[in-house]
Design a protein around this motif. Structure first.
Motif, PDB file in Angstrom:
ATOM      1  N   THR A  67       5.281   4.166 -10.025  1.00  0.00           N
ATOM      2  CA  THR A  67       4.202   4.090  -9.040  1.00  0.00           C
ATOM      3  C   THR A  67       2.869   3.803  -9.715  1.00  0.00           C
ATOM      4  OG1 THR A  67       5.382   5.654  -7.636  1.00  0.00           O
ATOM      5  CG2 THR A  67       3.054   5.321  -7.175  1.00  0.00           C
ATOM      6  N   LEU A  68       2.595   4.476 -10.814  1.00  0.00           N
ATOM      7  CA  LEU A  68       1.341   4.239 -11.536  1.00  0.00           C
ATOM      8  C   LEU A  68       1.268   2.819 -12.086  1.00  0.00           C
ATOM      9  CD1 LEU A  68       0.926   7.619 -13.442  1.00  0.00           C
ATOM     10  CD2 LEU A  68      -0.342   6.813 -11.440  1.00  0.00           C
ATOM     11  N   MET A  69       2.374   2.330 -12.650  1.00  0.00           N
ATOM     12  CA  MET A  69       2.394   0.961 -13.171  1.00  0.00           C
ATOM     13  C   MET A  69       2.272  -0.060 -12.045  1.00  0.00           C
ATOM     14  SD  MET A  69       2.255   0.832 -16.393  1.00  0.00           S
ATOM     15  CE  MET A  69       2.716  -0.841 -16.759  1.00  0.00           C
ATOM     16  N   ASN A  70       2.809   0.241 -10.862  1.00  0.00           N
ATOM     17  CA  ASN A  70       2.656  -0.661  -9.715  1.00  0.00           C
ATOM     18  C   ASN A  70       1.195  -0.768  -9.298  1.00  0.00           C
ATOM     19  OD1 ASN A  70       5.239  -1.692  -9.251  1.00  0.00           O
ATOM     20  ND2 ASN A  70       5.858   0.142  -8.137  1.00  0.00           N
ATOM     21  N   VAL A  71       0.463   0.345  -9.343  1.00  0.00           N
ATOM     22  CA  VAL A  71      -0.965   0.301  -9.010  1.00  0.00           C
ATOM     23  C   VAL A  71      -1.716  -0.559 -10.018  1.00  0.00           C
ATOM     24  CG1 VAL A  71      -3.063   1.701  -8.846  1.00  0.00           C
ATOM     25  CG2 VAL A  71      -0.939   2.506  -7.796  1.00  0.00           C
ATOM     26  N   VAL A  72      -1.420  -0.361 -11.307  1.00  0.00           N
ATOM     27  CA  VAL A  72      -2.065  -1.167 -12.353  1.00  0.00           C
ATOM     28  C   VAL A  72      -1.698  -2.634 -12.183  1.00  0.00           C
ATOM     29  CG1 VAL A  72      -2.144  -1.586 -14.848  1.00  0.00           C
ATOM     30  CG2 VAL A  72      -2.220   0.743 -13.967  1.00  0.00           C
ATOM     31  N   ARG A  73      -0.431  -2.918 -11.917  1.00  0.00           N
ATOM     32  CA  ARG A  73       0.038  -4.297 -11.733  1.00  0.00           C
ATOM     33  C   ARG A  73      -0.680  -4.966 -10.563  1.00  0.00           C
ATOM     34  NH1 ARG A  73       0.972  -9.265 -12.024  1.00  0.00           N
ATOM     35  NH2 ARG A  73       2.457 -10.112 -10.570  1.00  0.00           N
ATOM     36  N   PHE A  74      -0.831  -4.243  -9.462  1.00  0.00           N
ATOM     37  CA  PHE A  74      -1.510  -4.819  -8.306  1.00  0.00           C
ATOM     38  C   PHE A  74      -2.956  -5.153  -8.631  1.00  0.00           C
ATOM     39  CE2 PHE A  74      -4.035  -4.461  -4.423  1.00  0.00           C
ATOM     40  CZ  PHE A  74      -3.431  -5.459  -3.671  1.00  0.00           C
ATOM     41  N   LEU A  75      -3.631  -4.272  -9.328  1.00  0.00           N
ATOM     42  CA  LEU A  75      -5.047  -4.496  -9.638  1.00  0.00           C
ATOM     43  C   LEU A  75      -5.251  -5.606 -10.656  1.00  0.00           C
ATOM     44  CD1 LEU A  75      -6.288  -0.802  -9.783  1.00  0.00           C
ATOM     45  CD2 LEU A  75      -6.609  -2.470  -7.936  1.00  0.00           C
ATOM     46  N   ILE A  76      -4.343  -5.731 -11.620  1.00  0.00           N
ATOM     47  CA  ILE A  76      -4.521  -6.727 -12.679  1.00  0.00           C
ATOM     48  C   ILE A  76      -4.060  -8.116 -12.252  1.00  0.00           C
ATOM     49  CG2 ILE A  76      -3.747  -7.414 -14.980  1.00  0.00           C
ATOM     50  CD1 ILE A  76      -3.816  -4.513 -15.764  1.00  0.00           C
ATOM     51  N   GLY A  77      -2.858  -8.228 -11.691  1.00  0.00           N
ATOM     52  CA  GLY A  77      -2.360  -9.567 -11.414  1.00  0.00           C
ATOM     53  C   GLY A  77      -1.556  -9.721 -10.139  1.00  0.00           C
ATOM     54  N   GLY A  78      -1.136  -8.621  -9.549  1.00  0.00           N
ATOM     55  CA  GLY A  78      -0.304  -8.707  -8.356  1.00  0.00           C
ATOM     56  C   GLY A  78      -1.009  -9.375  -7.185  1.00  0.00           C
TER      57      GLY A  78
END
Length: 136
Positions: A67-78
């Motif tokens: 879940t934490l990595m998904n939040v980071v992924r969304f903010l950076i490139g998702g």
């Protein structure tokens, strides 16, 4: 039918999206901290190049780290990959043959934004799992 759709997908935008995911995966691999994101991006790239006949399902052991990595992924490139899918879908709807491909692009947006805690399986095996995305 899925093989024909995969070839049409490859020609009309699938390869360009594939290259975008590969580029993002390589850039993420340069930094050691984002190596897990690189692995997830390369896994999605394999799904993006040949999506018809495959499904994305939740991993049963995924937890707070995903879940934490998904939040980071969304903010950076998702967000940027999802905009690419939206633009591709809009362009594909201009033709009759592109409408199924546009629907596939729309179905790929959640996977591009939140790839952690998910795995790609053949569509026939997806019934045994909790299906997240099936591109048909």
């Amino acid at each position: 039918m899925k093989t024909l759709l995969n070839f049409i997908w490859l020609i009309f935008g699938g390869f360009a999206m594939f290259l975008g995911y590969i580029l993002a995966g390589v850039v993420a691999a340069i930094f050691i901290v984002t190596l897990p994101m690189s692995i997830a991006l390369l896994r999605i790239a394999g799904f993006i190049i040949w999506p018809f006949g495959q499904s994305v399902v939740r991993k049963p052991q995924a937890g707070v780290g995903s879940t934490l990595m998904n939040v980071v992924r969304f903010l950076i490139g998702g967000l940027w990959h999802s905009i690419g899918h939206l633009v591709s879908a809009a362009l594909l709807t201009l033709t009759i043959i592109g409408i199924p491909l546009a629907i596939a692009h729309i179905k790929l947006i959640p996977v591009s934004c939140f790839p952690f805690g998910k795995m790609v399986v053949p569509a026939a095996a997806a019934n045994a799992h909790n299906v997240v995305v099936t591109v048909r």
